[in-house]
Design a protein around this motif. Structure first.
Motif, short mmCIF file in Angstrom:
data_model
loop_
_atom_site.label_atom_id
_atom_site.label_comp_id
_atom_site.label_asym_id
_atom_site.label_seq_id
_atom_site.Cartn_x
_atom_site.Cartn_y
_atom_site.Cartn_z
N VAL A 29 5.68 -5.00 -16.07
CA VAL A 29 5.74 -6.47 -16.17
C VAL A 29 6.80 -6.89 -17.18
O VAL A 29 6.73 -7.94 -17.78
CB VAL A 29 4.36 -7.08 -16.53
N ARG A 30 7.79 -6.03 -17.35
CA ARG A 30 8.93 -6.30 -18.24
C ARG A 30 8.46 -6.63 -19.66
O ARG A 30 8.99 -7.47 -20.34
CB ARG A 30 9.82 -7.41 -17.67
N ASN A 31 7.40 -5.91 -20.06
CA ASN A 31 6.84 -6.04 -21.42
C ASN A 31 6.46 -7.48 -21.76
O ASN A 31 6.70 -7.96 -22.88
CB ASN A 31 7.82 -5.48 -22.46
N LEU A 33 4.33 -10.51 -22.96
CA LEU A 33 3.40 -10.54 -24.09
C LEU A 33 2.06 -11.16 -23.71
O LEU A 33 1.07 -10.97 -24.43
CB LEU A 33 4.02 -11.32 -25.25
N THR A 34 2.04 -11.94 -22.62
CA THR A 34 0.77 -12.50 -22.14
C THR A 34 0.35 -11.71 -20.90
O THR A 34 1.17 -11.16 -20.18
CB THR A 34 0.91 -13.99 -21.79
N GLY A 35 -0.97 -11.64 -20.70
CA GLY A 35 -1.48 -10.88 -19.58
C GLY A 35 -1.48 -9.39 -19.82
O GLY A 35 -1.74 -8.60 -18.90
N THR A 36 -1.15 -8.97 -21.03
CA THR A 36 -1.18 -7.56 -21.42
C THR A 36 -1.90 -7.44 -22.76
O THR A 36 -2.34 -8.44 -23.33
CB THR A 36 0.25 -7.00 -21.58
N ALA A 37 -1.99 -6.22 -23.25
CA ALA A 37 -2.62 -5.99 -24.56
C ALA A 37 -1.58 -5.93 -25.68
O ALA A 37 -1.91 -5.52 -26.80
CB ALA A 37 -3.44 -4.70 -24.53
N LEU A 38 -0.35 -6.35 -25.40
CA LEU A 38 0.71 -6.20 -26.40
C LEU A 38 0.48 -7.05 -27.64
O LEU A 38 0.85 -6.64 -28.74
CB LEU A 38 2.07 -6.52 -25.78
N VAL A 39 -0.12 -8.21 -27.51
CA VAL A 39 -0.42 -9.01 -28.70
C VAL A 39 -1.34 -8.23 -29.63
O VAL A 39 -1.07 -8.09 -30.83
CB VAL A 39 -1.08 -10.36 -28.32
N SER A 65 13.67 -1.52 -18.63
CA SER A 65 14.92 -2.28 -18.62
C SER A 65 14.91 -3.52 -19.50
O SER A 65 15.97 -4.07 -19.80
CB SER A 65 15.25 -2.70 -17.18
N ALA A 66 13.73 -3.98 -19.91
CA ALA A 66 13.63 -5.22 -20.67
C ALA A 66 13.07 -4.96 -22.07
O ALA A 66 12.27 -4.04 -22.26
CB ALA A 66 12.74 -6.23 -19.94
N PHE A 67 13.49 -5.79 -23.01
CA PHE A 67 12.83 -5.81 -24.32
C PHE A 67 11.49 -6.52 -24.15
O PHE A 67 10.44 -5.93 -24.37
CB PHE A 67 13.71 -6.53 -25.33
N GLY A 124 9.79 -13.37 -25.72
CA GLY A 124 10.44 -12.10 -26.04
C GLY A 124 11.62 -12.30 -26.97
O GLY A 124 11.87 -11.49 -27.87
N PHE A 125 12.37 -13.37 -26.75
CA PHE A 125 13.46 -13.75 -27.65
C PHE A 125 12.89 -14.08 -29.02
O PHE A 125 13.40 -13.65 -30.06
CB PHE A 125 14.20 -14.94 -27.04
N ASP A 126 11.82 -14.86 -29.03
CA ASP A 126 11.20 -15.23 -30.30
C ASP A 126 10.68 -14.01 -31.06
O ASP A 126 10.80 -13.93 -32.28
CB ASP A 126 10.05 -16.22 -30.06
N LEU A 127 10.12 -13.04 -30.32
CA LEU A 127 9.64 -11.81 -30.96
C LEU A 127 10.79 -11.11 -31.67
O LEU A 127 10.65 -10.67 -32.82
CB LEU A 127 9.02 -10.89 -29.91
N ALA A 128 11.94 -11.01 -31.01
CA ALA A 128 13.10 -10.38 -31.65
C ALA A 128 13.50 -11.13 -32.91
O ALA A 128 13.85 -10.53 -33.93
CB ALA A 128 14.27 -10.32 -30.67
N ASN A 129 13.42 -12.46 -32.86
CA ASN A 129 13.82 -13.27 -34.01
C ASN A 129 12.84 -13.19 -35.17
O ASN A 129 13.16 -13.62 -36.28
CB ASN A 129 14.01 -14.73 -33.59
#
Length: 267
Positions: A29-31, A33-39, A65-67, A124-129
Protein backbone atom coordinates in the motif's frame (compact mmCIF):
# COMPACT_ATOMS: atom_id res chain seq x y z
CA UNK A 1 18.05 2.53 30.92
CA UNK A 2 17.47 0.03 28.13
CA UNK A 3 14.21 -1.61 27.10
CA UNK A 4 13.95 -4.59 24.75
CA UNK A 5 13.12 -3.65 21.17
CA UNK A 6 9.39 -3.25 20.56
CA UNK A 7 7.50 -5.84 18.55
CA UNK A 8 6.41 -4.21 15.29
CA UNK A 9 3.65 -5.22 12.87
CA UNK A 10 4.21 -3.30 9.64
CA UNK A 11 7.80 -2.08 10.02
CA UNK A 12 11.25 -3.54 10.62
CA UNK A 13 13.72 -2.28 13.20
CA UNK A 14 17.45 -2.88 13.41
CA UNK A 15 20.11 -1.49 15.73
CA UNK A 16 23.75 -1.44 14.70
CA UNK A 17 26.58 0.75 15.95
CA UNK A 18 24.14 3.00 17.83
CA UNK A 19 22.01 3.62 14.70
CA UNK A 20 18.41 2.42 14.84
CA UNK A 21 16.93 1.92 11.36
CA UNK A 22 13.14 1.87 11.05
CA UNK A 23 11.93 0.59 7.68
CA UNK A 24 8.25 0.99 6.90
CA UNK A 25 7.35 -2.35 5.31
CA UNK A 26 3.91 -2.05 3.77
CA UNK A 27 5.02 -1.61 0.18
CA UNK A 28 1.76 -3.28 -0.92
CA UNK A 29 0.00 0.00 0.00
CA UNK A 30 3.02 2.22 -0.65
CA UNK A 31 3.63 2.49 3.09
CA UNK A 32 0.38 4.35 3.73
CA UNK A 33 0.19 5.60 7.30
CA UNK A 34 -3.57 5.06 7.63
CA UNK A 35 -5.17 1.65 7.32
CA UNK A 36 -1.94 0.03 8.53
CA UNK A 37 -0.15 -0.44 11.84
CA UNK A 38 2.58 2.04 10.91
CA UNK A 39 1.34 4.72 13.31
CA UNK A 40 1.60 2.30 16.23
CA UNK A 41 5.00 1.06 15.02
CA UNK A 42 6.49 4.56 14.67
CA UNK A 43 5.18 5.68 18.06
CA UNK A 44 6.48 2.50 19.72
CA UNK A 45 9.96 3.00 18.26
CA UNK A 46 10.03 6.66 19.32
CA UNK A 47 9.19 5.71 22.91
CA UNK A 48 11.72 2.86 22.91
CA UNK A 49 14.53 5.14 21.71
CA UNK A 50 13.96 7.57 24.56
CA UNK A 51 14.46 4.69 27.01
CA UNK A 52 17.40 3.04 25.22
CA UNK A 53 20.85 4.47 25.89
CA UNK A 54 22.29 2.33 23.09
CA UNK A 55 20.70 4.49 20.38
CA UNK A 56 22.24 7.75 19.13
CA UNK A 57 20.48 8.17 15.76
CA UNK A 58 17.14 7.12 14.25
CA UNK A 59 17.10 6.49 10.49
CA UNK A 60 13.67 6.18 8.84
CA UNK A 61 13.08 4.84 5.33
CA UNK A 62 10.54 2.86 3.33
CA UNK A 63 10.61 -0.56 1.72
CA UNK A 64 9.61 -0.84 -1.92
CA UNK A 65 9.21 1.99 -4.39
CA UNK A 66 7.66 4.59 -2.06
CA UNK A 67 8.72 6.30 1.14
CA UNK A 68 5.08 6.80 2.13
CA UNK A 69 1.89 7.57 0.24
CA UNK A 70 0.40 9.14 3.36
CA UNK A 71 -3.32 8.50 3.76
CA UNK A 72 -5.17 5.59 2.19
CA UNK A 73 -7.18 7.26 -0.60
CA UNK A 74 -9.42 4.21 -1.09
CA UNK A 75 -10.55 4.49 2.52
CA UNK A 76 -11.28 8.17 1.93
CA UNK A 77 -13.41 7.32 -1.11
CA UNK A 78 -15.33 4.69 0.85
CA UNK A 79 -15.63 6.88 3.96
CA UNK A 80 -14.14 3.94 5.81
CA UNK A 81 -11.26 3.18 8.15
CA UNK A 82 -9.77 6.29 9.72
CA UNK A 83 -12.11 8.50 7.69
CA UNK A 84 -15.48 7.08 8.73
CA UNK A 85 -18.03 8.82 10.91
CA UNK A 86 -19.20 12.31 11.76
CA UNK A 87 -17.04 15.33 12.64
CA UNK A 88 -16.50 14.23 16.25
CA UNK A 89 -15.58 10.67 15.26
CA UNK A 90 -13.11 11.71 12.56
CA UNK A 91 -11.58 14.31 14.87
CA UNK A 92 -11.10 11.78 17.67
CA UNK A 93 -9.62 9.27 15.27
CA UNK A 94 -7.07 11.82 14.04
CA UNK A 95 -6.03 12.69 17.58
CA UNK A 96 -5.83 9.05 18.62
CA UNK A 97 -4.26 7.96 15.33
CA UNK A 98 -1.98 9.77 12.91
CA UNK A 99 -1.49 12.84 15.12
CA UNK A 100 0.39 10.64 17.56
CA UNK A 101 3.28 10.54 15.05
CA UNK A 102 4.27 14.23 15.13
CA UNK A 103 3.95 14.34 18.91
CA UNK A 104 6.10 11.21 19.29
CA UNK A 105 8.77 12.22 16.79
CA UNK A 106 8.97 15.75 18.15
CA UNK A 107 9.93 14.22 21.51
CA UNK A 108 12.58 11.81 20.17
CA UNK A 109 15.80 12.66 21.99
CA UNK A 110 18.23 11.59 19.25
CA UNK A 111 18.76 13.03 15.75
CA UNK A 112 16.32 11.68 13.14
CA UNK A 113 17.36 11.19 9.51
CA UNK A 114 14.79 10.41 6.81
CA UNK A 115 16.15 8.50 3.82
CA UNK A 116 13.42 9.25 1.29
CA UNK A 117 13.68 6.38 -1.15
CA UNK A 118 10.65 7.24 -3.30
CA UNK A 119 7.48 9.33 -3.36
CA UNK A 120 6.63 11.06 -0.07
CA UNK A 121 3.11 12.31 -0.58
CA UNK A 122 0.65 14.00 1.77
CA UNK A 123 1.21 12.68 5.27
CA UNK A 124 4.26 10.85 3.91
CA UNK A 125 5.79 14.21 2.99
CA UNK A 126 4.92 15.51 6.44
CA UNK A 127 6.53 12.45 8.04
CA UNK A 128 9.79 13.21 6.22
CA UNK A 129 9.60 16.82 7.40
CA UNK A 130 9.31 15.66 11.01
CA UNK A 131 12.89 14.37 10.78
CA UNK A 132 15.85 16.60 11.60
CA UNK A 133 17.50 15.91 8.25
CA UNK A 134 16.42 14.42 4.95
CA UNK A 135 18.38 12.70 2.18
CA UNK A 136 16.56 11.74 -1.01
CA UNK A 137 16.82 9.29 -3.85
CA UNK A 138 16.72 10.81 -7.31
CA UNK A 139 13.44 8.89 -7.65
CA UNK A 140 11.86 10.67 -4.69
CA UNK A 141 8.96 13.04 -5.18
CA UNK A 142 7.32 15.31 -2.64
CA UNK A 143 3.79 16.67 -2.52
CA UNK A 144 1.64 18.44 0.07
CA UNK A 145 -1.40 17.20 -1.81
CA UNK A 146 -4.17 17.42 0.80
CA UNK A 147 -6.03 20.29 -0.84
CA UNK A 148 -6.19 18.31 -4.10
CA UNK A 149 -8.45 15.92 -2.16
CA UNK A 150 -10.48 18.64 -0.48
CA UNK A 151 -8.88 18.19 2.94
CA UNK A 152 -6.26 19.97 5.04
CA UNK A 153 -2.89 18.67 6.35
CA UNK A 154 -4.38 17.14 9.46
CA UNK A 155 -1.20 15.57 10.78
CA UNK A 156 0.67 18.81 11.48
CA UNK A 157 2.29 19.30 8.09
CA UNK A 158 1.46 23.01 7.98
CA UNK A 159 3.34 23.43 11.28
CA UNK A 160 6.48 21.55 10.20
CA UNK A 161 6.99 22.70 6.62
CA UNK A 162 6.93 26.45 7.20
CA UNK A 163 9.50 26.06 9.97
CA UNK A 164 11.65 24.12 7.52
CA UNK A 165 11.47 26.30 4.41
CA UNK A 166 9.63 29.47 5.43
CA UNK A 167 6.01 30.56 5.23
CA UNK A 168 5.86 31.72 1.61
CA UNK A 169 7.32 28.59 -0.01
CA UNK A 170 5.39 26.29 2.33
CA UNK A 171 2.21 28.21 1.55
CA UNK A 172 2.73 27.85 -2.20
CA UNK A 173 3.43 24.12 -2.04
CA UNK A 174 0.45 23.52 0.27
CA UNK A 175 -2.07 25.66 -1.62
CA UNK A 176 -1.01 24.50 -5.10
CA UNK A 177 -0.81 20.84 -4.13
CA UNK A 178 1.85 20.36 -6.78
CA UNK A 179 4.39 17.54 -6.68
CA UNK A 180 8.08 18.38 -6.90
CA UNK A 181 11.07 16.19 -7.69
CA UNK A 182 14.11 15.60 -5.50
CA UNK A 183 16.26 18.30 -7.10
CA UNK A 184 13.60 20.97 -6.58
CA UNK A 185 13.20 19.76 -3.00
CA UNK A 186 16.94 20.21 -2.54
CA UNK A 187 16.82 23.72 -3.99
CA UNK A 188 14.10 24.63 -1.47
CA UNK A 189 16.07 23.21 1.45
CA UNK A 190 13.69 20.34 2.06
CA UNK A 191 16.45 17.78 1.57
CA UNK A 192 20.15 18.05 2.27
CA UNK A 193 21.24 16.11 -0.80
CA UNK A 194 20.08 13.80 -3.58
CA UNK A 195 21.67 10.46 -4.49
CA UNK A 196 21.14 7.72 -7.00
CA UNK A 197 18.76 5.08 -5.59
CA UNK A 198 21.46 2.46 -5.06
CA UNK A 199 23.59 4.91 -3.05
CA UNK A 200 20.90 6.45 -0.83
CA UNK A 201 21.05 4.10 2.14
CA UNK A 202 24.84 3.96 2.07
CA UNK A 203 24.99 7.76 2.25
CA UNK A 204 22.29 7.93 4.93
CA UNK A 205 24.06 5.30 7.01
CA UNK A 206 27.36 7.17 6.65
CA UNK A 207 25.74 10.38 7.93
CA UNK A 208 24.10 8.47 10.76
CA UNK A 209 27.39 6.78 11.67
CA UNK A 210 29.18 10.15 11.82
CA UNK A 211 26.63 11.46 14.29
CA UNK A 212 26.48 8.20 16.24
CA UNK A 213 30.25 8.39 16.80
CA UNK A 214 29.81 11.57 18.85
CA UNK A 215 29.55 11.38 22.67
CA UNK A 216 25.99 10.06 23.15
CA UNK A 217 24.81 12.05 26.17
CA UNK A 218 26.06 15.34 24.76
CA UNK A 219 24.40 14.48 21.44
CA UNK A 220 21.01 14.10 23.12
CA UNK A 221 21.46 17.34 25.04
CA UNK A 222 22.49 19.16 21.86
CA UNK A 223 19.32 18.05 20.08
CA UNK A 224 17.26 19.27 23.04
CA UNK A 225 18.99 22.63 22.79
CA UNK A 226 18.38 22.89 19.05
CA UNK A 227 14.68 22.24 19.56
CA UNK A 228 14.33 24.57 22.53
CA UNK A 229 16.13 27.38 20.69
CA UNK A 230 13.10 27.61 18.40
CA UNK A 231 10.78 28.60 21.24
CA UNK A 232 12.94 30.17 23.97
CA UNK A 233 14.09 33.74 24.56
CA UNK A 234 17.87 34.21 24.28
CA UNK A 235 18.52 35.00 27.95
CA UNK A 236 16.52 31.98 29.13
CA UNK A 237 18.19 29.86 26.46
CA UNK A 238 21.68 30.85 27.59
CA UNK A 239 20.78 29.95 31.19
CA UNK A 240 19.76 26.51 29.95
CA UNK A 241 22.98 26.19 27.94
CA UNK A 242 24.98 26.91 31.10
CA UNK A 243 23.22 24.13 33.00
CA UNK A 244 23.57 21.63 30.13
CA UNK A 245 27.24 22.55 29.79
CA UNK A 246 27.77 21.87 33.49
CA UNK A 247 26.19 18.47 32.99
CA UNK A 248 28.49 17.73 30.04
CA UNK A 249 31.65 18.77 31.88
CA UNK A 250 30.82 16.26 34.60
CA UNK A 251 30.25 13.32 32.25
CA UNK A 252 33.07 10.75 31.72
CA UNK A 253 32.48 10.94 27.96
CA UNK A 254 33.69 14.57 28.00
CA UNK A 255 37.08 13.65 29.47
CA UNK A 256 37.37 10.70 27.09
CA UNK A 257 36.70 12.97 24.10
CA UNK A 258 39.22 15.57 25.32
CA UNK A 259 41.91 12.94 25.81
CA UNK A 260 41.22 11.52 22.36
CA UNK A 261 41.61 14.98 20.87
CA UNK A 262 44.88 15.58 22.74
CA UNK A 263 46.25 12.26 21.50
CA UNK A 264 45.44 13.24 17.89
CA UNK A 265 47.10 16.64 18.37
CA UNK A 266 50.29 15.04 19.73
CA UNK A 267 50.82 12.86 16.67
Amino acid sequence: MNLPQPTLTDADLTLENRVATLTMNRHDVRNALTGTALVDDIVAVADWINHCDDVSVLLITGAGSAFSAGGNVKDMANRGGDFAGDVAEVSARYRQGIQRIPLALQDVEVPIIAAVNGPAIGAGFDLANMADMRLASSKAKFGETFLNLGIIPGDGGAWFMQRLIGYQRAFELTLSGRIIDAEEAKAYGIVLDVFEPQALMQEAQALAARIAAQPPKATRLTKRLMKMAQRTELKDFLDLCAVFQGMCHNEPEHLEAVNTMLEKMSK
